[in-house]
Write an enzyme that holds these catalytic residues in place. Structure first.
Site, PDB file in Angstrom:
ATOM      1  CB  SER A 192      -0.901  -0.034   1.243  1.00  0.00           C
ATOM      2  OG  SER A 192      -1.442   1.229   1.486  1.00  0.00           O
ATOM      3  CG  ASN A 193       1.350   3.593  -3.511  1.00  0.00           C
ATOM      4  OD1 ASN A 193       2.441   3.005  -3.493  1.00  0.00           O
ATOM      5  ND2 ASN A 193       0.611   3.685  -4.610  1.00  0.00           N
TER       6      ASN A 193
END
Ligand code: PLP
Length: 315
Positions: free
Chosen positions: A85-86
């Protein structure tokens, strides 16, 4: 659950702990034969360059979450995400910079998902809690969340998309010194799109490229995050450029993205920015973009994700 639905009340004198940030982010002219053929002008809003660790739309979406945490005396940020996840990456870095404790609830088993994204988050002091898919589905259930939080906790929804994300994204509009006919951006949870709708000037249109399959829920989500969006015409979500689904992509898409980057000098990744650019060019080729359009494409960042794709041997 923590009430993050209150409107943000920016106050002067509060610190903004997300420095250094490259703002306004650069606006880069893009040239490509297909653009010339359709008499279209394209610029890329390089939000990927805003911050080395808190990139793109995540920087903009977190800005007022952090202000709100400071105003409310919340010293702990809790959020959720997948293993690459960014948002988790950005939240961990932002917490570290602002002296806030962070916890990331991660979907998956620790052995299955040790990777560059999570190592970085851990390095910035984030507590990682791994949960199975079934538990992860309970991430909006206050009874389940109670075990992870105390009175100092601000819960940041997945992807950073809450009403607090709206003003931060809306600010990018005024960084562009002209009024484009069309804005183009990738969308998943819809927070960035909702913010852009809030910020856009009236005749401007928005084309959002859904990067996941079954994106018909996104429009409702946009209206939930920003109710005024229901009365603002001029935005649409293209649902048929997902190329297989969220975080999936075909070899053809990745080849197209690499060729595009080589031709234009614009770095892209295949999950968000590359997929959205590919979607825009498919719309263009299909004659769905008016001739003569001036377009601003928002590069929402996420380049850290390339390391994970390489680690998995997917590139
Ligand atoms: C999270 C993310 C998006 C999706 O934004 P939403 O606000 O969830 O629609 C787009 N691009 C990148 C690079 C992201 O990390």
């Amino acid at each position: 659950m923590t009430d993050y639905s209150l409107p943000p009340q920016p106050q002067s004198g509060l610190s903004l702990p997300l420095q250094p940030a490259l703002l306004p982010s650069p606006l880069q002219a893009v040239s490509h034969p297909l653009l010339n053929a359709h008499d279209v002008q394209l610029w890329c809003k390089r939000d990927d360059l805003i911050h080395p660790a808190i990139s793109g739309n995540k920087w903009r979406k977190l800005k007022y979450h952090l202000r709100y945490a400071e105003e409310q005396g919340k010293r702990h940020l809790l959020s959720f995400g997948g293993a690459y996840s960014n948002h988790i990456h950005a939240l961990a870095a932002a917490g570290c910079q602002s002296g806030l404790r962070t916890t990331g609830i991660i979907r998956g088993e620790p052995e299955a998902v040790s990777n560059a994204t999570l190592s970085a988050a851990k390095g910035w002091g984030m507590d990682l809690i791994f949960v199975d898919r079934q538990s992860y589905r309970r991430r909006q259930d206050p009874a389940w969340l109670a075990q992870f939080k105390d009175e100092e906790t601000l819960i940041v929804p997945e992807g950073g998309s809450s009403p607090l994300a709206i003003p931060g994204v809306a600010e990018l509009v005024d960084e562009v010194p002209f009024s484009p006919d069309l804005w183009v951006l990738p969308c998943a949870s819809g927070g960035t799109l909702a913010g852009l709708i809030a910020g856009k000037r009236d005749p401007e249109q928005i084309l959002a490229i859904a990067v996941l399959k079954g994106g018909s829920f996104i429009a409702d989500e946009v209206r939930r995050l920003h109710p005024a969006a229901a009365d603002r015409p001029g935005w649409r979500i293209a649902l048929d450029h997902h190329d297989g689904g969220y975080a999936k992509f075909t070899p053809a898409l990745w080849q197209w993205v690499q060729a595009f980057s080589a031709e234009t000098g614009l770095p892209l990744e295949p999950i968000y920015s590359g997929k959205a650019m590919w979607g825009l060019f498919r719309e263009l080729a299909a004659g769905r973009i008016p001739r003569g359009s001036k377009i601003v494409f928002i590069h929402t960042g996420g380049m850290q994700g390339l390391a994970g794709l390489r680690e998995q041997g997917r590139l």
